[in-house]
Design an enzyme around this catalytic site. Structure first.
Site, PDB file in Angstrom:
ATOM      1  N   ASP A 146     115.438  55.923 100.639  1.00  0.00           N
ATOM      2  CA  ASP A 146     115.034  54.642 101.218  1.00  0.00           C
ATOM      3  C   ASP A 146     113.562  54.699 101.652  1.00  0.00           C
ATOM      4  O   ASP A 146     112.797  53.760 101.433  1.00  0.00           O
ATOM      5  CB  ASP A 146     115.937  54.321 102.418  1.00  0.00           C
ATOM      6  CG  ASP A 146     115.647  52.954 102.983  1.00  0.00           C
ATOM      7  OD1 ASP A 146     115.841  51.967 102.249  1.00  0.00           O
ATOM      8  OD2 ASP A 146     115.200  52.864 104.145  1.00  0.00           O
ATOM      9  N   LYS A 172     110.083  52.656 100.158  1.00  0.00           N
ATOM     10  CA  LYS A 172     109.048  51.999 100.957  1.00  0.00           C
ATOM     11  C   LYS A 172     107.668  52.555 100.600  1.00  0.00           C
ATOM     12  O   LYS A 172     106.698  51.804 100.482  1.00  0.00           O
ATOM     13  CB  LYS A 172     109.357  52.159 102.447  1.00  0.00           C
ATOM     14  CG  LYS A 172     110.575  51.318 102.846  1.00  0.00           C
ATOM     15  CD  LYS A 172     111.087  51.618 104.234  1.00  0.00           C
ATOM     16  CE  LYS A 172     112.331  50.765 104.521  1.00  0.00           C
ATOM     17  NZ  LYS A 172     113.053  51.205 105.714  1.00  0.00           N
TER      18      LYS A 172
END
Lengths: 363, 363
Positions: B226, B230
């Site tokens: 995750d 980003k």
């Protein structure tokens, strides 16, 4: 085809009128000249004015004109007072797509900015004076710009740091601002950092002046008035109605030295070194840090010295850096923005970013 | 008069089509309902879709409809599959003034969002998947939206923190991004803070799961994927072309436990407590802090553990908070943004702020 393109371009093209051609004003134009051509193609400089001159071209200033303008200004040869009579024509041309940019430090720009807004134009203000003047004037600007939809003023607080953007944006979604606390004076940040390092108050102030961190009269910074103006703008933006005189200000200039000349002030400041030394040590032994902050709470606005916990966000801020801590109903854990809050490059960058944000606006 | 008003309102009114009605989606609508009437008057919900339903009204959903929708959803009674056939009609209605809002976690929304952009509409994405998918897809979205003028995606990184806004804005003024470093995982922030407090890795992970800080399978967080997504979005925004597979990822899940069930994973994690204890103490004795960060430099993007100086910005970050440190040519002293980077309220607030920013846009 070209006709269609012109029509389309004409629809999109925004015209910049810049008030002020000091350090910031020059840097804004320099950064503008270096923009990506695609980004730049939506904007044209129509005029640049300073207190003496007004350079205005009906078909806008091209890059060559702008470069020449900067050269003339820097060599002290800019004296185009003959253009003065163009001002009237310029004001008559205000309308949708006009962006007036105020990078002066004067409050005399108010009528011309208002005129622009009333004619459906937009404004970018780096100039704090207009927003920190009378509440009435603030309200007029707010109303004339559809609740600031048509005024951007990031650089009025913390230079290019996205403080005003964040605050405006939180308010729009109806979040409740509980507290704003911040360090907005690089000069005062420097003073307290150096005091902590054991330096003497009078020597720090003299050095800050030599480094260009202070105004020509350092008392303007030490008085806290500049910080108070920023607190006032943040408070008003959060919906409070108040005047500068309602902001409690902690004036760091010893009372005896408030009315003398700058030279006398600097020469006699060492009499007060002990006072500051004592204050700072009292804080240090308790693991506290003295910081000059602006505070906007639900009930008041103030500018003054606080003793922040050594490990708190504000307590750990060093040197000339700025910081803004925003607590809202939704941001119980605060939103914190930190970085350089002064300086020609970041301020000009902030102004230019504000200008470019109007690219996609319908006005 | 009313005719003129309608004409004017019609010109300004933006129509929201929301994809997704999970926790965030519901909260966006709740916050929308509470907006100041003046702000709200420029927007109408035209449709809300989730994976099963499509609620669509030609004359838009009013506040009552929206409230009922939330009630039905929360009581598990939302089953309007009969509306399914309306989707085609809805897509045909896309155009200028349409804002499509993606609060799903699916990449199946891509075609409908692209369709909206191609028809001069705009988009707000909280969904990372589309931007962190193939580079090709990112480029298509960028081109279809005039270099992201018509897509806002603040909440793809750090929820409502103004990270994407700042980065986009700095890039527009042609500043050069030198380095972006940040902590973008509340879960991993929590894990390392608790390790520092002397807790055991396996117990921390179990507690984080119980507190709802992790995905149902905590390995999704611990894998660093995750955070890597980003980093990928920030890198692409800064102009780099790369795929997720180009982002170096430090996977915190012990290799032996990557393929078993969640239960087995949790039961066997304590075998690795000593490894983590050793790592954290090695850092602590050197006055360092272990932090899981995303890094975008001029040459690469990565997600992994660093040993940050105890007093550095990243080293002093605690618990679940996020932080982004942006260094550019102009921001040599970095721009730092800090605050809660997850949570339903701040994420929904970020989405709504993005929607409202289209208020003054010409599209």
């Amino acid at each position: 085809m070209q006709f269609m393109k012109d029509l389309l371009l004409g629809y999109k093209m925004k015209k910049i009128i810049q008030l002020g051609l000091g350090n910031i004003g020059i840097e804004v134009i320099r950064q503008f000249l270096k923009l990506d051509p695609v980004v730049k193609s939506d904007f044209k400089y129509k005029a640049v004015m300073d207190s003496k001159n007004c350079i205005f071209k009906k078909n806008c200033l091209d890059d060559k004109d702008l470069r020449k303008l900067i050269d003339l200004k820097l060599s002290g040869k800019l004296d185009m007072s003959k253009y003065q009579h163009e001002k009237k024509k310029l004001i008559d041309s205000f309308g949708r797509k006009t962006i007036i940019v105020d990078v002066t430090a004067s409050d005399e720009t108010y009528p011309v900015i208002l005129e622009c807004l009333k004619n459906s134009g937009s404004a970018v203000l780096a100039n704090k004076k207009l927003l920190a003047g009378e509440q009435k004037r603030f309200d007029v600007l707010k109303n004339a710009s559809d609740s600031f939809d048509r005024i951007k003023f990031e650089c009025s607080v913390g230079a290019g740091l996205p403080i005003i953007y964040s605050l405006k944006s939180l308010i729009k979604t109806n979040d409740k601002i509980k507290e704003i606390r911040g360090c907005f004076s690089g000069t005062l940040g420097y003073v307290f950092s150096e005091l902590e390092n054991g330096k003497k108050f009078s020597e720090i102030v003299r050095k800050a002046k030599d480094l260009g961190y202070t105004e020509p009269d350092p008392r303007e910074d030490l008085s806290g008035k500049d910080v108070a103006r920023k607190a006032l703008i943040l408070a008003r933006l959060s919906g409070k109605k108040l005047e500068l005189s309602d902001v409690k200000i902690d004036n760091l200039v010893p009372e005896k030295l408030r009315k003398c000349t700058v030279e006398e002030f600097l020469n006699n400041l060492s009499d007060f070194d002990k006072v500051f030394e004592k204050r700072i040590w009292k804080a240090l032994v308790k693991d506290k840090r003295m910081r000059y902050t602006a505070l906007v709470s639900e009930t008041r606005a103030s500018a003054g010295v606080i003793k922040a916990d050594k490990y708190s966000e504000i307590g750990s801020l060093k040197g000339t850096l700025n910081m803004c801590v925003i607590r809202t109903r939704r941001y119980d854990n605060p939103l914190i923005i930190q970085g350089p809050g002064a300086g020609v490059k970041v301020t000009a960058d902030g102004v230019l970013r504000n200008i470019l944000e109007f690219k996609t606006s319908r006005f």
